[in-house]
Every structure is written in C-alpha cells, then in structure tokens.
Design an enzyme around this catalytic site. Structure first.
Site, short mmCIF file in Angstrom:
data_model
loop_
_atom_site.label_atom_id
_atom_site.label_comp_id
_atom_site.label_asym_id
_atom_site.label_seq_id
_atom_site.Cartn_x
_atom_site.Cartn_y
_atom_site.Cartn_z
N CYS A 179 0.82 -1.23 0.00
CA CYS A 179 0.00 0.00 0.00
C CYS A 179 0.85 1.27 0.00
O CYS A 179 0.57 2.21 -0.76
CB CYS A 179 -0.96 0.00 1.17
SG CYS A 179 -0.28 -0.62 2.71
N HIS B 81 -2.95 6.10 4.63
CA HIS B 81 -1.53 6.30 4.91
C HIS B 81 -1.12 7.68 4.39
O HIS B 81 -1.55 8.10 3.31
CB HIS B 81 -0.67 5.25 4.20
CG HIS B 81 -0.77 3.87 4.78
ND1 HIS B 81 -1.42 3.57 5.96
CD2 HIS B 81 -0.27 2.68 4.33
CE1 HIS B 81 -1.32 2.27 6.21
NE2 HIS B 81 -0.64 1.71 5.23
#
Ligand code: 11C
Length: 342
Positions: A127, A247
């Site tokens: 990710c 994130h």
C-alpha cells in the site's frame, strides 16, 4: 462478457473492500465465490441484494474461475498454484510474488504495459508503495528521479482489524483511567508490543537488512520494479500512527533536471487518480481523516527543497485499503478486460 470471480479472504478488510468496489464500479461479474479460511466458512455475506455463503478455500474452489482476487496473507502462496492451474488470472495482494521476476508488479496508472507479461499471477504492490508511485509517476515522466527520501505515517488498519480494535480499546482504557494493554503492534508475531494510542511506532513489519524494516525495503525494491528503474536512490522510514485509515507520506524527491513547483502542480493535477490539494492560503492540504474511503491519492504541501538542487517536497495521502489494495487490484482486472487480456 461477464466473468466468474473468486475473492480469497472475503471476510477481511481488503475482501470487504473488493465487494464495495465491485458494486460501486459495476464490475461485470457473473458468478461470485467468496472464499476464506475454515474459521470464517459458513458466514453469510449480503451483497447486492443476495446472500452469499463464505466457503472454505480449497484448490478446487478455483475451477471455472476467470479472475481470482486474493486479499493477501499466507493463503496466497497456498492457493495461487491451483488457481493458475485452473486457468484463472490471480491478482494477488500479498507480498509473496511481488519480487518474482516472472510476476508483473502493477499500478495500472504507472506501468500497465507490465500486465501483458503475466503467467497467471499479477502482484499488487504494498500500500505505501502504490500511494508513493502514484505521486511520483507524473513527475518522473517529466524529469528522471535521482533520489527519494520518504517517511510514512501509516494507519493501524494496515496491520489488520485487530490493530483497529486495539487502538479503540487503548483509547477507551486511557479515557477511563484503566491500565493499557498492547498485544498487536508493531506486529502480533513479535515478542514485544507497544501502545499505539497517543504514540507513534517507528517499526512496521520485521527488521531485515541494515536495521531497515521489511516495509521500508518494500518501498525501495517495489518502486524500482514498478518503474523498471534501478538507478533511483530510495531511502524510507515507515511509521505507524494512531489513525484508523489512510496512509500519509512525506516525500522528498531530487530530480536530474529542475521541475518547478508550478509544473509539478500542473502535472499532478492532470494525472488520473491523483487529486491536487494544495492551497496554503486556504489551509488546504491532504489529511487522512478526509481521504479515507476515497479512490484517489491526494497531494499537497508541494515546496521547493532549497537545501539541494532540483528537489521538491510533497505530502501525499491515500486510502491504503482502496488505492493501496482492493481498488488497485480491481483496476488491474478492469484494464485486462478493457484490453482483451482475459
Ligand atoms: C501496513 N503496508 O500498513 C502494511 C500492510 O505487504 O501488503 C500491507 C503489507 C503488504 O502494515
């Protein structure tokens, strides 16, 4: 044409997001098989007005499947050979096959051409790597990148549902003045655990070479492979923060030639899948609270790094369960359908 789809790991966070996105994007599925470990088998999942029973995954689950979406984990290694043998295209979110030279590692906006080389398995990058690659690509097209220094601020959901529950229960314990328990982070399998509530932990996954973590080295090796450019110097520090989802990354990029702030903004704004959110006067910049459940990667705080030639600083935020995992995988499948590769 419609496709027979299997989702392996259907009950987890990424599996659930596959379902949300299949519905949202009107993905052309015919039969849908929801697979998981024995523990979750028998669970009923309602999806688009129909009840699906989660089945225990076995090798034979992949008979007549066109596209197998693997949510990740050790099940990928176990079932990929059978799925490939049955003729399915496996789009795998685990780290098992990413660095295998015979497996394309793909972010569709960045290196779609790699998809054609597949031999049954296509890997979805980590990710944090996907989110960084999305911001790098339009700039890389303009000027070669010499060096990247990246620091991440990663949400607890990257470490699974247990980490979300742990953040919740720790905050609750602190508010109620009870002792705080830590059993999951940095990683459940490690011998020691630290509180994440009101803390940051500079340790994601396990330590590997030169005291870097595996998460940090994924950002290095996977970026090299995606860009097919092993000359880029990349150094990463990956950090867990007490955030549920999305994130964030602080990225310093040194280019071979100058890229002005205005040019960078223009390129990023025009790139599919990226939203430029950069207006200091209006206090506009990406934040995880607002990028969660969104498909795009958000970029802001673009500044010239005056300490070195031809360098920029970027602040990049993206939903790591969407673009960082399920969405990227589904986009790979959509690209294959669109280009008659399935
Ligand atoms: C995290 N990036 O946030 C990890 C999760 O290689 O797909 C995903 C790990 C991977 O902890």
């Amino acid at each position: 044409r419609k496709y027979n789809i299997a989702i392996l790991g259907a009950t987890g966070a990424v599996g659930q997001e596959f379902l949300n996105l299949i519905e949202e994007r009107n993905f052309p599925y015919d039969n849908l098989k929801l697979l998981a470990s024995k523990r979750s088998a028998g669970k009923i999942i309602s999806f688009m007005g129909k009840d699906f029973t989660v089945e225990e995954a076995t090798d034979d689950s992949f008979k007549n499947i066109d596209i197998a979406l693997f949510a990740g984990g050790s099940a990928s290694t176990k079932f990929a050979p059978a799925a490939v043998k049955y003729g399915a295209v496996v789009i795998d979110n685990s780290s098992a096959f990413r660095m295998d030279p015979s497996v394309p590692l793909v972010v569709p906006e960045v290196n779609p051409e790699a998809i054609q080389q597949h031999k049954g398995i296509i890997a979805n990058p980590n990710c944090s790597t996907i989110i960084m690659a999305m911001a790098l690509k339009p700039l890389y097209n303009q000027a070669k990148i010499k060096r990247i220094v990246v620091s991440t601020y990663q949400a607890v959901s990257g470490a699974g549902k247990e980490a979300i529950d742990e953040l919740d229960s720790q905050v609750q314990a602190i508010v109620e003045n009870r002792p705080v328990e830590a059993n999951i982070l940095p990683s459940a399998s490690l011998p020691k655990h630290y509180q994440i509530a009101f803390n940051v932990i500079p340790h994601i996954d396990v330590f590997v070479e030169d005291n870097y973590t595996k998460e940090e080295m994924k950002m290095v090796h996977e970026t090299h492979k995606i860009f097919n450019d092993y000359t880029i110097g990349i150094t990463a520090t990956t950090v867990r923060v007490p955030i549920y989802r999305s994130h964030s990354e602080s990225i310093n990029i040194e280019f071979v030639e100058e890229v002005s702030v205005d040019k960078a903004k223009e390129l990023l704004a025009a790139f599919p899948g990226v939203i430029l959110q950069d207006n200091p006067a209006e206090m506009l910049y990406p934040m995880p609270l607002f990028t969660s459940n969104q498909n795009e990667v958000f970029v802001g705080r673009i500044r010239k790094d005056n300490s070195v030639q031809n360098a920029l600083n970027l602040w990049v935020v993206g939903d790591q369960i969407r673009k960082g995992a399920a969405l990227n995988a589904l986009q790979i499948a959509e690209h294959m359908i669109e280009h008659n590769l399935i």
